[in-house]
Design a protein around this motif. Structure first.
Motif, PDB file in Angstrom:
ATOM      1  N   SER A   8       0.819  -1.213   0.000  1.00  0.00           N
ATOM      2  CA  SER A   8       0.000   0.000   0.000  1.00  0.00           C
ATOM      3  C   SER A   8       0.856   1.268   0.000  1.00  0.00           C
ATOM      4  CB  SER A   8      -0.934   0.011   1.217  1.00  0.00           C
ATOM      5  OG  SER A   8      -1.768  -1.128   1.204  1.00  0.00           O
ATOM      6  N   ALA A  63      -4.369   5.453  -1.934  1.00  0.00           N
ATOM      7  CA  ALA A  63      -4.342   4.121  -2.548  1.00  0.00           C
ATOM      8  C   ALA A  63      -5.495   3.891  -3.516  1.00  0.00           C
ATOM      9  CB  ALA A  63      -4.321   3.035  -1.473  1.00  0.00           C
ATOM     10  N   ARG A  64      -6.086   4.977  -4.047  1.00  0.00           N
ATOM     11  CA  ARG A  64      -7.164   4.842  -5.024  1.00  0.00           C
ATOM     12  C   ARG A  64      -6.563   4.901  -6.430  1.00  0.00           C
ATOM     13  NH1 ARG A  64     -12.076   8.654  -2.624  1.00  0.00           N
ATOM     14  NH2 ARG A  64     -12.239   7.633  -0.585  1.00  0.00           N
ATOM     15  N   TYR A  90      -4.321  -4.851   2.698  1.00  0.00           N
ATOM     16  CA  TYR A  90      -5.549  -4.988   1.922  1.00  0.00           C
ATOM     17  C   TYR A  90      -5.486  -4.364   0.535  1.00  0.00           C
ATOM     18  CZ  TYR A  90      -7.525  -6.224   6.513  1.00  0.00           C
ATOM     19  OH  TYR A  90      -7.786  -6.805   7.724  1.00  0.00           O
ATOM     20  N   HIS A  91      -5.076  -3.105   0.456  1.00  0.00           N
ATOM     21  CA  HIS A  91      -5.019  -2.437  -0.848  1.00  0.00           C
ATOM     22  C   HIS A  91      -3.969  -3.102  -1.748  1.00  0.00           C
ATOM     23  CE1 HIS A  91      -6.896   0.624   1.712  1.00  0.00           C
ATOM     24  NE2 HIS A  91      -7.414   1.154   0.608  1.00  0.00           N
ATOM     25  N   THR A 127     -11.707   1.665   3.904  1.00  0.00           N
ATOM     26  CA  THR A 127     -11.011   0.442   4.292  1.00  0.00           C
ATOM     27  C   THR A 127     -11.995  -0.704   4.477  1.00  0.00           C
ATOM     28  OG1 THR A 127      -9.302   1.747   5.409  1.00  0.00           O
ATOM     29  CG2 THR A 127      -9.420  -0.585   5.963  1.00  0.00           C
ATOM     30  N   VAL A 130     -12.677  -2.063   1.110  1.00  0.00           N
ATOM     31  CA  VAL A 130     -11.532  -2.808   0.580  1.00  0.00           C
ATOM     32  C   VAL A 130     -11.427  -4.170   1.266  1.00  0.00           C
ATOM     33  CG1 VAL A 130      -9.007  -2.823   0.385  1.00  0.00           C
ATOM     34  CG2 VAL A 130     -10.279  -0.720  -0.069  1.00  0.00           C
ATOM     35  N   ASN A 134     -11.485  -7.804  -0.436  1.00  0.00           N
ATOM     36  CA  ASN A 134     -10.493  -8.830  -0.145  1.00  0.00           C
ATOM     37  C   ASN A 134     -11.176 -10.160   0.144  1.00  0.00           C
ATOM     38  OD1 ASN A 134      -7.267  -8.030   0.907  1.00  0.00           O
ATOM     39  ND2 ASN A 134      -8.611  -6.450   0.101  1.00  0.00           N
TER      40      ASN A 134
END
Length: 222
Positions: A8, A63-64, A90-91, A127, A130, A134
């Motif tokens: 990330s 993180a987009r 996650y990202h 989050t 995301v 996941n």
């Protein structure tokens, strides 16, 4: 073997340090490695570069993804041609899954979940989304790595696939973090802490999961 790590960001933090330790511990010498940061190079990017490992930052905001960042990701994947892609957090996991679709061949894919999931509502709204993504795509990776048994249990209870879940605990360099009476005295002297005083420390980001109130209560009780 070529290993592409997608994380990330590379600010100072536990996951970022774990990635550096992994590379510094011999991985970067044994395999050809490459690191992609979704945001920027942060504080760890320079240190990773010193190991001889290339680092690319996609410049995403929070993180987009953007068209520019996706093109850059595709370019790195096509040129590096990884045998293994490992996502971090996650990202980074979602980006790693996307990166595999961009590869000419089909590299092995691993996700690295370095988070405890006590309560989804404690996370930021983005989050939360995301994490749900996941969970939805978690059957795709060839391995889902966790750094604790409780994290594995929590995520699988939330819906993460249990098919390829593995636990690899955080490693500690016992030589680097061994007791030193010299440094003990030096730090106490700098902070003005008496020799016989009990010292309790708590180093963590400000997040409900880290439970700073419980630490303060425990410190007072001591």
């Amino acid at each position: 073997m070529r290993v592409l790590h997608i994380i990330s960001g590379l600010a100072t933090g536990g996951a970022e340090r774990a990635l550096f330790n992994l590379l510094d511990g011999g991985l970067s010498e044994q395999f050809k490695c490459y690191v992609i940061s979704l945001i920027d190079e942060g504080t760890m990017g320079v240190q990773i570069r010193k190991l001889g490992v290339p680092v690319s930052a996609l410049g995403m905001r929070n993180a987009r993804p953007s068209i520019k960042s996706l093109r850059k990701l595709n370019k790195v994947v096509r040129e590096f041609q990884p045998d293994v892609i490992q996502g971090w957090m996650y990202h980074g996991n979602l980006a790693a899954s996307l990166a595999r679709t961009m590869a000419i061949a089909r590299p092995a894919l691993a996700w690295n979940v370095r988070h405890s999931l006590y309560n989804l509502s404690d996370e930021k709204s983005m989050t939360q989304k995301v994490i749900r993504l996941n969970s939805f795509f978690s059957s795709g990776p060839d391995a889902l790595l966790y750094n604790s048994q409780i994290s594995k249990k929590q995520h699988e209870s939330f819906g993460f696939s249990s098919k390829h879940g593995l636990v690899i605990p955080n490693g500690i360099d016992m030589k680097k973090f061994s007791f030193s009476s010299i440094f003990r005295q030096k730090i106490r002297s700098e902070l003005g802490v008496p020799e016989n005083a009990l010292v309790v420390g708590h180093v963590a980001r400000l997040h409900p999961m880290k439970d700073h109130p419980l630490f303060l209560k425990a410190a007072v009780d001591i």
